[in-house]
Scaffold this active site. Structure first.
Site, short mmCIF file in Angstrom:
data_model
loop_
_atom_site.label_atom_id
_atom_site.label_comp_id
_atom_site.label_asym_id
_atom_site.label_seq_id
_atom_site.Cartn_x
_atom_site.Cartn_y
_atom_site.Cartn_z
N ARG A 83 0.84 -1.20 0.00
CA ARG A 83 0.00 0.00 0.00
C ARG A 83 0.87 1.25 0.00
NH1 ARG A 83 -4.59 2.18 4.11
NH2 ARG A 83 -4.60 4.28 3.27
N ARG A 92 -6.32 1.50 -2.99
CA ARG A 92 -5.29 0.85 -2.17
C ARG A 92 -5.31 -0.66 -2.37
NH1 ARG A 92 -7.71 3.32 2.42
NH2 ARG A 92 -7.44 5.19 1.19
N ASP A 95 -6.30 -2.27 2.92
CA ASP A 95 -6.48 -1.31 4.01
C ASP A 95 -7.04 -2.08 5.20
OD1 ASP A 95 -7.17 1.93 4.41
OD2 ASP A 95 -8.43 0.57 5.57
N ASP A 97 -8.51 -1.57 9.05
CA ASP A 97 -8.96 -0.62 10.07
C ASP A 97 -9.44 -1.39 11.30
OD1 ASP A 97 -8.65 1.77 8.61
OD2 ASP A 97 -10.57 1.47 7.61
O1 GSY Z 1 -11.57 2.99 4.90
C1 GSY Z 1 -11.32 1.87 4.16
C2 GSY Z 1 -10.93 2.19 2.76
N1 GSY Z 1 -12.07 2.67 1.98
C3 GSY Z 1 -13.07 1.93 1.45
C4 GSY Z 1 -13.39 0.55 1.49
O2 GSY Z 1 -12.70 -0.30 2.09
N2 GSY Z 1 -14.52 0.19 0.82
C5 GSY Z 1 -15.31 1.08 0.14
N3 GSY Z 1 -16.38 0.63 -0.48
N4 GSY Z 1 -15.01 2.40 0.10
C6 GSY Z 1 -13.92 2.82 0.75
N5 GSY Z 1 -13.43 4.06 0.87
C7 GSY Z 1 -12.33 3.96 1.60
S1 GSY Z 1 -11.34 5.29 2.06
#
Ligand code: GSY
Length: 167
Positions: A83, A92, A95, A97
């Protein structure tokens, strides 16, 4: 032992392999055991919308690590899997979290738990509620299923898999 829920997403390259690799590396850590993984959902991007759809999962882990050390492990996995933080909210490879850590409310400079945007994100709530339908918001003490109207906008089941296919 501490229980935490993690959201994992990928929208570049072989998305499924990145999710699987992230779960495998987590579970290979001596201090982490992955005990549940949701189905895989294909999800429309939230935030910066001019990017490819994501695959998202939520997993439950048991861990001896405190929340800060767990964050460091998640960031190491993101780095290991390539990443690059170029665009905020942008595409990315992977990710990770931390959504929840026990029933704790944690506010540190670089880490807030419960994850501050989780209630607005169907790509988090739908897989979370699949594996933990009764999970409670640590602050409001309400189940997440009541905490926010869970709209499934932009979230569709991509593949139903078991934890054994990840680790
Ligand atoms: O915060 C996680 C990264 N992220 C995502 C994700 O994992 N999925 C979707 N659908 N939209 C996202 N926007 C972000 S930033």
């Amino acid at each position: 032992m501490n229980v935490a829920y993690l959201s994992i997403g990928s929208n570049i390259g072989d998305r499924l392999s990145y999710l699987k690799e992230a779960v495998r590396i987590l579970n290979a850590d001596d201090d982490i055991s992955v005990s549940a993984v949701s189905s895989i959902y294909e999800t429309a991007p939230v935030g910066f919308t001019e990017q490819a759809d994501f695959l998202n999962i939520v997993c439950r882990i048991e861990t001896k690590l405190d929340a800060s050390s767990l964050l460091a492990v998640c960031q190491d996995i993101e780095k290991e899997l390539g990443r690059v933080r170029e665009v905020r909210w942008g595409p990315r490879t992977v990710d990770l979290d931390i959504l929840l850590y026990n029933n704790e409310n944690i506010e540190m400079k670089n880490l807030t738990i419960p994850h501050p945007r989780m209630q607005e994100r169907a790509f988090v709530l739908i897989p979370l509620l699949e594996i933990a339908p009764m999970v409670i918001h640590p602050v409001s003490k309400k189940p997440f299923s009541e905490e926010a109207a869970v709209h499934d906008d932009g979230v569709s089941l991509w593949k139903k898999v078991g934890v054994e296919q990840f680790i």
